[in-house]
Write an enzyme that holds these catalytic residues in place. Structure first.
Site, PDB file in Angstrom:
ATOM      1  CG  HIS A  77      62.441   4.049  52.217  1.00  0.00           C
ATOM      2  ND1 HIS A  77      63.243   4.846  51.396  1.00  0.00           N
ATOM      3  CD2 HIS A  77      62.072   5.140  53.104  1.00  0.00           C
ATOM      4  CE1 HIS A  77      63.263   6.236  51.782  1.00  0.00           C
ATOM      5  NE2 HIS A  77      62.335   6.428  52.940  1.00  0.00           N
ATOM      6  CE1 TYR A  79      65.872   7.516  57.517  1.00  0.00           C
ATOM      7  CE2 TYR A  79      64.918   8.052  55.313  1.00  0.00           C
ATOM      8  CZ  TYR A  79      64.857   8.298  56.940  1.00  0.00           C
ATOM      9  OH  TYR A  79      64.374   9.219  57.300  1.00  0.00           O
TER      10      TYR A  79
END
Length: 415
Positions: A191, A196
């Site tokens: 990810h 993030y």
């Protein structure tokens, strides 16, 4: 039993590019409809920061598994307190791996394949989710607004990671990838999107470092590239993908020149040594945004993404933003391309037929339609989705495992 025919207004897509068999690494896939990595917060709490896949999770993924289809799991913690989000599972404890093994066995029993999405949330998790530990990020810039626990992000700003911590986290990604394979996954997705940790290094409005991991576009991409290389070395490059979101606004990521900067990153990915090059890159369309409506997002992007103008300067020339240039760059290195964000039965096949993507990611429609490939293939109506149950519900099964398959769909609850 309903006949496999298309109701008026729905065109069967069985003969479209979406349903042409293809290979992803060593996997033989029957179609190009991929289940999106969707955070659902339904794992069972075992202890602080440890949530374990249980019966509901097994049922959820098994329902959506299909012969020759590919699923991507919800974002999964690479180590204890990688996120700390309630109901979000990890791949670091024996109980979690046992839970995931039940999931992967269930998917494989239906002839499907499944990759585990691995994440670290960085500054996006408050200290209360990490046993009081201060969040870390590329820099000390907090997200604006409130965290999931109700506190102001600004009251607990992140601290910049040390180089040693960056290297340790890279090793954590590789170790998590190995454990995922042990739990039966066919591969992993890194990810690197949606604000993030890795994305916090990529966006220049967040990354204000002056060392080897900040400053130039080369330096800002270093962390993500090292994670790609480490996971490829750990489990084989044919089992590694990465998600990126150059046009992301979520969680205060707003790069000054996403077209140029992610083109550079894609060129670096495509030129990695073959054994360290991921099998695919998964990108989010510029139209998609967690907050803004589609046209508002496109207008906002167009207002500043010209070559001459950055985020802080009002642009006078609007620029068209597209994932296609990234796809073309990656194709030079043989890297497959997944496109996500706002796809439906009308615009998915044309994207593949134009050679602008190898596969299409479906999120909310796959969430609400466990038999989505069948429905699209045969031109069948779709269940409507319930947005209020996306991130949890009472009971947890609501909006999770109770969406009907076509044969049992209730009249009036389809679109």
């Amino acid at each position: 039993m309903p006949m496999a025919i298309s109701p008026p207004g729905f065109t069967p897509l069985r003969d479209s590019a979406l349903f042409k068999p293809w290979k992803l690494g060593k996997l033989q896939l029957e179609h190009k409809i991929v289940q999106a990595p969707l955070t659902r917060m339904r794992a069972t709490k075992e202890s602080d920061g440890i949530f374990v896949p249980g019966d509901l999770n097994v049922e959820y993924y098994k329902q959506r598994a299909n012969k020759g289809g590919l699923q991507l799991t919800e974002a999964t913690d690479i180590c204890h307190y990688a996120s700390g989000y309630p109901g979000v599972p990890g791949v670091f404890s024996p109980s979690q791996l046992a839970g995931w093994k039940r999931v992967t066995d269930a998917v494989h029993s239906k002839g499907g394949f499944i990759f585990c999405q691995l994440w670290h949330t960085g500054r996006a998790s408050p200290a209360s989710f990490r046993q009081g530990q201060q969040p870390t990020s590329s820099s000390d810039i907090p997200i604006t607004g409130k965290a999931l626990d109700g506190t102001e992000y600004s009251d607990g700003p992140p601290r910049p990671m040390t180089v040693e911590e960056i290297h340790t986290t890279t090793k954590e990604f590789a170790a998590a990838a190995k454990r995922a394979i042990e739990a039966g996954f066919d591969g992993i997705e890194i990810h690197g999107a949606n604000g993030y940790l890795l994305d916090q290094f990529l966006h220049d409005n967040v990354n204000k470092r002056t060392d080897a991991y900040g400053g130039s576009v080369e330096n800002r991409g270093r962390f993500a590239l090292e994670v790609i290389q480490a996971t490829c070395e750990a489990i084989g490059c044919d089992r590694v993908g990465i998600r990126l979101s150059p046009y992301n606004y979520f969680q205060d990521t707003k790069d000054s020149n996403p077209n140029k900067h992610w083109a550079h990153l894609c060129a670096q990915i495509a030129s990695l040594p073959e054994k360290q090059r991921p099998v695919y890159v998964h990108m989010v369309e510029p139209r998609f945004d967690e907050v803004l409506e589609e046209q508002a997002k496109l207008d906002a992007l167009a207002a500043y993404t010209s070559v001459e103008h950055g985020v802080e300067t009002e642009a006078t020339v609007k620029t068209s933003n597209s994932l296609t240039p990234f796809r073309r760059i990656l194709a030079k290195g043989g890297v497959k391309f997944f496109a996500a964000g706002g796809f439906n039965r009308d615009n998915a096949a044309p994207k593949v037929e134009a050679d602008d993507a190898d596969a299409i990611i479906f999120g909310k429609w796959f969430l609400a339609n466990p038999d989505l490939p069948k429905r699209l293939s045969e031109g069948l109506p779709l269940n409507a989705y319930d947005r209020s149950t996306f991130y949890g519900a009472d009971p947890p099964s609501k909006g999770y495992v109770d969406y009907p398959f076509f044969e049992s769909s209730v009249a009036g609850n389809v679109v």
